[in-house]
Design a protein around this motif. Sequence first.
Motif, PDB file in Angstrom:
ATOM      1  N   THR A  91      32.233  83.205  49.317  1.00 43.02           N
ATOM      2  CA  THR A  91      33.106  82.352  48.510  1.00 43.02           C
ATOM      3  C   THR A  91      34.511  82.899  48.319  1.00 43.02           C
ATOM      4  N   MET A  92      34.699  84.212  48.516  1.00 44.05           N
ATOM      5  CA  MET A  92      36.022  84.782  48.243  1.00 44.05           C
ATOM      6  C   MET A  92      36.641  85.489  49.452  1.00 44.05           C
ATOM      7  N   TYR A  93      35.948  86.460  50.010  1.00 41.70           N
ATOM      8  CA  TYR A  93      36.528  87.260  51.098  1.00 41.70           C
ATOM      9  C   TYR A  93      36.652  86.478  52.403  1.00 41.70           C
ATOM     10  N   HIS A  94      35.572  85.849  52.829  1.00 42.57           N
ATOM     11  CA  HIS A  94      35.594  85.165  54.119  1.00 42.57           C
ATOM     12  C   HIS A  94      36.624  84.038  54.195  1.00 42.57           C
ATOM     13  N   PRO A  95      36.797  83.230  53.144  1.00 39.60           N
ATOM     14  CA  PRO A  95      37.856  82.215  53.242  1.00 39.60           C
ATOM     15  C   PRO A  95      39.238  82.829  53.478  1.00 39.60           C
ATOM     16  N   PHE A  96      39.537  83.962  52.828  1.00 33.45           N
ATOM     17  CA  PHE A  96      40.827  84.616  53.054  1.00 33.45           C
ATOM     18  C   PHE A  96      40.915  85.176  54.477  1.00 33.45           C
ATOM     19  N   LEU A  97      39.862  85.838  54.929  1.00 30.53           N
ATOM     20  CA  LEU A  97      39.864  86.403  56.288  1.00 30.53           C
ATOM     21  C   LEU A  97      39.987  85.303  57.345  1.00 30.53           C
ATOM     22  N   ARG A  98      39.339  84.161  57.111  1.00 27.74           N
ATOM     23  CA  ARG A  98      39.473  83.044  58.057  1.00 27.74           C
ATOM     24  C   ARG A  98      40.906  82.519  58.087  1.00 27.74           C
ATOM     25  N   ARG A  99      41.565  82.512  56.936  1.00 30.12           N
ATOM     26  CA  ARG A  99      42.963  82.063  56.916  1.00 30.12           C
ATOM     27  C   ARG A  99      43.849  83.029  57.696  1.00 30.12           C
ATOM     28  N   LEU A 100      43.582  84.324  57.585  1.00 29.56           N
ATOM     29  CA  LEU A 100      44.343  85.286  58.392  1.00 29.56           C
ATOM     30  C   LEU A 100      44.075  85.059  59.874  1.00 29.56           C
ATOM     31  N   ARG A 101      42.814  84.906  60.234  1.00 29.15           N
ATOM     32  CA  ARG A 101      42.439  84.713  61.642  1.00 29.15           C
ATOM     33  C   ARG A 101      43.048  83.443  62.215  1.00 29.15           C
ATOM     34  N   ASN A 102      43.126  82.385  61.434  1.00 26.18           N
ATOM     35  CA  ASN A 102      43.614  81.094  61.908  1.00 26.18           C
ATOM     36  C   ASN A 102      45.108  80.888  61.690  1.00 26.18           C
ATOM     37  N   LEU A 103      45.797  81.915  61.244  1.00 24.89           N
ATOM     38  CA  LEU A 103      47.227  81.818  61.008  1.00 24.89           C
ATOM     39  C   LEU A 103      47.946  81.389  62.281  1.00 24.89           C
ATOM     40  N   LYS A 104      48.896  80.482  62.150  1.00 25.02           N
ATOM     41  CA  LYS A 104      49.603  79.926  63.308  1.00 25.02           C
ATOM     42  C   LYS A 104      50.754  80.804  63.779  1.00 25.02           C
ATOM     43  N   VAL A 105      51.008  81.898  63.074  1.00 23.44           N
ATOM     44  CA  VAL A 105      52.082  82.823  63.448  1.00 23.44           C
ATOM     45  C   VAL A 105      51.478  84.213  63.643  1.00 23.44           C
ATOM     46  N   PRO A 106      52.183  85.103  64.345  1.00 23.55           N
ATOM     47  CA  PRO A 106      51.659  86.464  64.524  1.00 23.55           C
ATOM     48  C   PRO A 106      51.484  87.181  63.179  1.00 23.55           C
ATOM     49  N   LEU A 107      50.404  87.958  63.079  1.00 25.60           N
ATOM     50  CA  LEU A 107      50.113  88.760  61.899  1.00 25.60           C
ATOM     51  C   LEU A 107      50.248  90.228  62.270  1.00 25.60           C
ATOM     52  N   ILE A 108      51.091  90.925  61.534  1.00 25.14           N
ATOM     53  CA  ILE A 108      51.272  92.360  61.721  1.00 25.14           C
ATOM     54  C   ILE A 108      50.768  93.025  60.457  1.00 25.14           C
ATOM     55  N   THR A 109      49.873  93.993  60.601  1.00 24.97           N
ATOM     56  CA  THR A 109      49.431  94.739  59.434  1.00 24.97           C
ATOM     57  C   THR A 109      50.124  96.091  59.468  1.00 24.97           C
ATOM     58  N   ALA A 110      50.769  96.444  58.372  1.00 25.50           N
ATOM     59  CA  ALA A 110      51.482  97.708  58.229  1.00 25.50           C
ATOM     60  C   ALA A 110      50.666  98.551  57.261  1.00 25.50           C
TER      61      ALA A 110
END
Length: 167
Positions: A91-110
Amino acid sequence: KMNFERVKVDVVGRVGVLTLNHPEVMNAVSPEMLGGLMSAMTHIERPDAGIRALVLTGTGRGFCAGANLAGGPSSGAFKPEERDAGAALETMYHPFLRRLRNLKVPLITAVNGAAAGVGMSFAVMGDMILASKSAYFLQAFRRIGLVPDGGSTWLLPRLVGSARAKE
């Protein structure tokens, strides 16, 4: 600059910077922070926001120390009745992780300092992962008899190979 619950968003040009902002607990994830992350993602994903890349980082000496399970009433920690790991993931973690995975722009983690537990899952979701000299990645689940969460069992073997992931 926009502030959300234990999270802030800055936009530099067309780059969004999503910062975990609870340095007192090395940005350990609480229900409040997850709510702030979801609100921040809603802002970031808006077409009129004009964000063409996203950087995810943490304030202070740690990227994210995992789930906030300890602390007093003001710490934002998960309460004992909220510690159903399966329900929290679904209910909490996976919805956020799915939003990161499905992001339409590049994701850079610093990554600065610790990226532990679900914090490591957040870190390895990046299309590009930048690690400072102080960065370290930790899956401590085996020490407490748990299976890694937050997509780590899928992501880690693809990043470091099966043998290293099992180690």
